[in-house]
Design a protein around this motif. Structure first.
Motif, mmCIF file in Angstrom:
data_model
loop_
_atom_site.group_PDB
_atom_site.id
_atom_site.type_symbol
_atom_site.label_atom_id
_atom_site.label_comp_id
_atom_site.label_asym_id
_atom_site.label_seq_id
_atom_site.Cartn_x
_atom_site.Cartn_y
_atom_site.Cartn_z
ATOM 1 N N UNK A 125 0.516 -1.036 0.246
ATOM 2 C CA UNK A 125 0.026 0.195 -0.176
ATOM 3 C C UNK A 125 0.923 2.040 0.374
ATOM 4 N N UNK A 126 1.639 1.689 1.011
ATOM 5 C CA UNK A 126 2.906 2.538 0.944
ATOM 6 C C UNK A 126 3.829 2.388 -0.369
ATOM 7 N N UNK A 127 4.202 1.688 -0.995
ATOM 8 C CA UNK A 127 4.744 1.969 -2.278
ATOM 9 C C UNK A 127 3.683 1.848 -3.613
ATOM 10 N N UNK A 128 2.726 1.775 -3.190
ATOM 11 C CA UNK A 128 1.497 1.999 -4.510
ATOM 12 C C UNK A 128 1.421 3.566 -4.064
ATOM 13 N N UNK A 129 1.076 3.747 -2.946
ATOM 14 C CA UNK A 129 0.328 5.259 -3.414
ATOM 15 C C UNK A 129 1.781 6.259 -3.689
ATOM 16 N N UNK A 130 3.284 6.005 -2.907
ATOM 17 C CA UNK A 130 4.457 6.994 -3.423
ATOM 18 C C UNK A 130 4.622 6.807 -4.420
ATOM 19 N N UNK A 131 4.439 5.689 -5.267
ATOM 20 C CA UNK A 131 4.506 5.786 -6.921
ATOM 21 C C UNK A 131 3.741 6.301 -7.505
ATOM 22 N N UNK A 132 2.403 6.201 -7.804
ATOM 23 C CA UNK A 132 1.391 7.043 -7.807
ATOM 24 C C UNK A 132 1.835 8.319 -8.134
ATOM 25 N N UNK A 133 1.801 9.293 -6.944
ATOM 26 C CA UNK A 133 2.429 10.104 -6.704
ATOM 27 C C UNK A 133 2.785 11.135 -7.276
ATOM 28 N N UNK A 134 4.260 10.090 -7.417
ATOM 29 C CA UNK A 134 5.670 10.540 -7.962
ATOM 30 C C UNK A 134 5.511 10.510 -9.874
ATOM 31 N N UNK A 135 4.450 9.538 -10.242
ATOM 32 C CA UNK A 135 3.763 9.152 -10.968
ATOM 33 C C UNK A 135 3.419 10.476 -11.614
ATOM 34 N N UNK A 136 2.610 11.123 -11.152
ATOM 35 C CA UNK A 136 1.345 12.023 -11.316
ATOM 36 C C UNK A 136 2.177 13.596 -10.961
ATOM 37 N N UNK A 137 3.299 13.902 -9.873
ATOM 38 C CA UNK A 137 3.823 15.012 -9.837
ATOM 39 C C UNK A 137 5.159 14.784 -12.188
ATOM 40 N N UNK A 138 5.248 14.069 -11.764
ATOM 41 C CA UNK A 138 6.266 13.766 -13.150
ATOM 42 C C UNK A 138 5.332 13.618 -14.304
ATOM 43 N N UNK A 139 3.873 13.970 -14.026
ATOM 44 C CA UNK A 139 2.548 14.134 -15.515
ATOM 45 C C UNK A 139 2.355 15.202 -15.250
ATOM 46 N N UNK A 140 2.692 16.476 -14.293
ATOM 47 C CA UNK A 140 2.548 17.443 -14.111
ATOM 48 C C UNK A 140 4.132 17.998 -14.665
ATOM 49 N N UNK A 141 4.645 17.904 -14.693
ATOM 50 C CA UNK A 141 5.880 18.475 -14.951
ATOM 51 C C UNK A 141 6.042 18.852 -16.137
ATOM 52 N N UNK A 142 5.313 17.389 -17.158
ATOM 53 C CA UNK A 142 4.929 17.995 -18.285
ATOM 54 C C UNK A 142 3.764 18.842 -18.628
ATOM 55 N N UNK A 143 3.205 19.094 -17.844
ATOM 56 C CA UNK A 143 2.291 20.627 -17.881
ATOM 57 C C UNK A 143 2.925 21.700 -17.876
ATOM 58 N N UNK A 144 3.743 21.304 -16.915
ATOM 59 C CA UNK A 144 4.265 23.164 -16.415
ATOM 60 C C UNK A 144 4.424 24.015 -18.184
ATOM 61 N N UNK A 145 5.607 23.564 -19.040
ATOM 62 C CA UNK A 145 5.300 24.262 -20.213
ATOM 63 C C UNK A 145 4.893 25.461 -20.866
ATOM 64 N N UNK A 146 2.996 23.811 -20.338
ATOM 65 C CA UNK A 146 1.713 24.302 -21.837
ATOM 66 C C UNK A 146 1.173 25.499 -21.094
#
Length: 159
Positions: A125-146
């Motif tokens: 559960x812990x790993x899934x939450x942290x990994x999901x959060x990190x994936x969301x953050x990385x996706x948001x980084x792709x949106x930053x230039x937009x």
């Protein structure tokens, strides 16, 4: 029964060690992402200062400021959401919990297997939450230039 119990115990220990190793890998990925974001923040700050010094257009300055702020927010999200220290369950139990002379070794081992499964579930559960959060953050980084481009367009149109 004893041979099966030994086999299950060994498999369970391998399983929890795998999940502990996964937690370490996720943490390293979060650290790497944070390093990239911090470099981007520094680059955006330096570029903004250069643009201000050269009296560049306001829309370009606005875009670089917003891009840097986006990266700063994402870096904070990584620190708070992915790199914050959280307890990781131990692969084995403590001696004070294991040494129970009033119970047979077989019943203690079976009870410990249930405890180990609980620790494995907690790690998953812990790993899934942290990994999901990190994936969301990385996706948001792709949106930053937009986001920075939209701000630049709004500032350019409003002038």
């Amino acid at each position: 029964m004893n041979e099966q119990l030994v086999w299950v115990e060994n498999q369970a220990l391998e399983n929890i060690r795998f999940h502990i190793q996964s937690a370490e890998i996720i943490s390293k990925e979060a650290n790497t992402t944070l390093t990239v974001f911090l470099a981007g923040i520094g680059g955006a700050a330096a570029y903004t200062v250069n643009l201000v010094d050269t009296h560049a257009t306001i829309w370009l300055i606005s875009a670089t400021i917003v891009f840097g702020i986006c990266l700063l927010i994402l870096a904070g999200w990584i620190v708070c959401g992915c790199l914050r220290l959280r307890p990781i369950p131990s692969p084995t139990n403590e001696p004070v919990n294991l040494y129970q002379p009033e119970f047979s070794l077989g019943s203690l081992r079976e009870a410990e297997l249930k405890n180990l499964q609980t620790r494995i579930n907690d790690l998953v559960t812990r790993n899934a939450q942290v990994a999901d959060r990190l994936n969301r953050i990385r996706f948001c980084a792709l949106i930053s230039p937009i986001i920075a481009s939209v701000v630049a367009l709004v500032v350019w149109v409003s002038r």
